[in-house]
Design an enzyme around this catalytic site. Structure first.
Site, PDB file in Angstrom:
ATOM      1  N   ASP A  14       5.845  15.107  -1.228  1.00 45.04           N
ATOM      2  CA  ASP A  14       4.616  15.323  -0.463  1.00 45.04           C
ATOM      3  C   ASP A  14       4.937  15.642   0.996  1.00 45.04           C
ATOM      4  O   ASP A  14       5.955  15.176   1.523  1.00 45.04           O
ATOM      5  CB  ASP A  14       3.751  14.042  -0.565  1.00 45.04           C
ATOM      6  CG  ASP A  14       2.305  14.309  -0.180  1.00 45.04           C
ATOM      7  OD1 ASP A  14       1.940  15.479   0.014  1.00 45.04           O
ATOM      8  OD2 ASP A  14       1.548  13.326  -0.065  1.00 45.04           O
ATOM      9  N   HIS A  31       6.554  24.896   1.802  1.00 45.91           N
ATOM     10  CA  HIS A  31       6.924  24.876   0.392  1.00 45.91           C
ATOM     11  C   HIS A  31       8.322  25.468   0.193  1.00 45.91           C
ATOM     12  O   HIS A  31       9.107  24.976  -0.613  1.00 45.91           O
ATOM     13  CB  HIS A  31       5.896  25.629  -0.450  1.00 45.91           C
ATOM     14  CG  HIS A  31       4.554  24.954  -0.481  1.00 45.91           C
ATOM     15  ND1 HIS A  31       4.413  23.594  -0.713  1.00 45.91           N
ATOM     16  CD2 HIS A  31       3.295  25.427  -0.303  1.00 45.91           C
ATOM     17  CE1 HIS A  31       3.125  23.282  -0.680  1.00 45.91           C
ATOM     18  NE2 HIS A  31       2.435  24.373  -0.419  1.00 45.91           N
ATOM     19  N   SER A  59       0.367  19.426  -9.874  1.00 47.19           N
ATOM     20  CA  SER A  59      -0.549  18.562 -10.624  1.00 47.19           C
ATOM     21  C   SER A  59      -1.712  19.397 -11.147  1.00 47.19           C
ATOM     22  O   SER A  59      -1.956  20.513 -10.678  1.00 47.19           O
ATOM     23  CB  SER A  59      -1.084  17.450  -9.715  1.00 47.19           C
ATOM     24  OG  SER A  59      -2.020  17.993  -8.808  1.00 47.19           O
ATOM     25  N   TRP A  63      -4.619  23.108  -8.899  1.00 51.45           N
ATOM     26  CA  TRP A  63      -5.285  24.399  -9.116  1.00 51.45           C
ATOM     27  C   TRP A  63      -6.401  24.614  -8.113  1.00 51.45           C
ATOM     28  O   TRP A  63      -6.857  25.729  -7.908  1.00 51.45           O
ATOM     29  CB  TRP A  63      -5.877  24.481 -10.532  1.00 51.45           C
ATOM     30  CG  TRP A  63      -4.869  24.459 -11.639  1.00 51.45           C
ATOM     31  CD1 TRP A  63      -4.667  23.448 -12.515  1.00 51.45           C
ATOM     32  CD2 TRP A  63      -3.934  25.498 -12.010  1.00 51.45           C
ATOM     33  NE1 TRP A  63      -3.661  23.775 -13.413  1.00 51.45           N
ATOM     34  CE2 TRP A  63      -3.194  25.024 -13.124  1.00 51.45           C
ATOM     35  CE3 TRP A  63      -3.637  26.772 -11.508  1.00 51.45           C
ATOM     36  CZ2 TRP A  63      -2.194  25.772 -13.744  1.00 51.45           C
ATOM     37  CZ3 TRP A  63      -2.640  27.515 -12.125  1.00 51.45           C
ATOM     38  CH2 TRP A  63      -1.934  27.021 -13.223  1.00 51.45           C
ATOM     39  N   LEU A 125      22.283  15.344 -16.557  1.00 48.18           N
ATOM     40  CA  LEU A 125      21.055  14.981 -15.824  1.00 48.18           C
ATOM     41  C   LEU A 125      19.872  15.689 -16.465  1.00 48.18           C
ATOM     42  O   LEU A 125      19.929  16.899 -16.689  1.00 48.18           O
ATOM     43  CB  LEU A 125      21.172  15.438 -14.354  1.00 48.18           C
ATOM     44  CG  LEU A 125      19.873  15.439 -13.538  1.00 48.18           C
ATOM     45  CD1 LEU A 125      19.385  14.005 -13.283  1.00 48.18           C
ATOM     46  CD2 LEU A 125      20.061  16.152 -12.205  1.00 48.18           C
TER      47      LEU A 125
END
Ligand code: FPP
Length: 245
Positions: A14, A31, A59, A63, A125
């Site tokens: 975040d 971003h 998430s 949208w 991983l």
């Protein structure tokens, strides 16, 4: 540091937008800088031997963002997978996703599926990317599958006393993965934001004020060290008291 490495770390990335705003830059720049952090944290996870890393990349609620920002986030995911796929493959990273990925733009979906396919034999991983993810939807999807099975004649593993947590977990998107031991959220927000509501039941939570683009390897190590100092009780009494039991 090898001591008690979390088996699964989940991260709510975040603060990209605020990072950009504070620099007088467009949100897109935040971003883009966030992708660099993703690369660094994946690398650090490999170095530390973290078996599963889940990143909340997009998430269901995302949208609602302006169309251009949604497109950019999809492009960045494409870009990341294009640029990193060979390295991920070589370094033993397996790409997985959680969320309703079918709703992603076709090009992105193709790229994501190709990355999962190309890395499916890797096991160093698991890089689990949450895309179009919502925890309540995940739980409902599980319940609906179970209801359907029950209607069709029976739910495997269900006995007279009903479903167990283990059986239920097998219907979640995270089937086969251990629950996160540690949840990290950057940018100081104290929310779960509809992320892994079932799986985070016993996770240790670590919140840092740092914005995601500023979150560096050292901050990641700090979070893990803090986790290692915590006394995880799972509802039991603390270790000191238990010693005198
Ligand atoms: C949160 O910042 C960040 C996101 C919603 C997107 C995270 C996505 C990436 C870092 C890029 C693609 C992902 C991968 C795995 C390569 P925010 O925009 O909510 O920040 P703000 O709250 O400060 O506005």
């Amino acid at each position: 540091m090898e001591n008690k490495i979390p088996r699964h770390i989940a991260i709510i990335m975040d603060g990209n937008g605020r990072w950009a705003r504070e620099r007088g830059l467009p949100r897109a720049a935040g971003h883009r800088a966030g992708v660099k952090t993703v690369r660094e944290i994946v690398k650090a996870s490999l170095d530390l031997g973290v078996p599963v890393l889940t990143l909340y990349a997009f998430s269901q609620e995302n949208w609602k963002r302006p169309k251009e920002e949604v497109s950019l986030l999809m492009e960045l995911l494409d870009y990341f997978l294009n640029k990193e796929i060979d390295r991920l493959k070589k370094e033993g990273v397996r790409v997985r996703t959680i969320g309703r990925i079918e709703a992603l733009p076709e090009r992105t979906l193709k790229k994501v599926k190709a990355a999962m396919e190309a890395t499916r034999h890797n096991d160093k991983l698991i890089l689990n990317v949450a895309l179009n993810y919502g925890a309540r939807t995940e739980i409902l999807d599980a319940v609906n599958q179970i209801v359907e099975k029950a209607r069709a004649g029976g739910v495997p593993g269900m006995n007279g006393s009903g479903l167990t947590e283990e059986v239920f977990s097998n219907y979640l998107y995270t089937k086969g993965l251990p629950d996160p031991d540690l949840l990290i959220r950057t940018s100081g927000e104290m929310r779960l934001s509809n992320f892994l509501l079932w799986q985070l039941s016993y996770a240790e939570i670590y919140i840092t004020k740092k914005y995601w683009p500023d979150f560096a390897r050292e901050d990641y190590l700090k979070a893990i060290r803090e986790y290692q100092r915590r006394d995880r009780r799972f509802g039991d009494i603390c270790a000191e008291d238990a010693a005198g039991r």
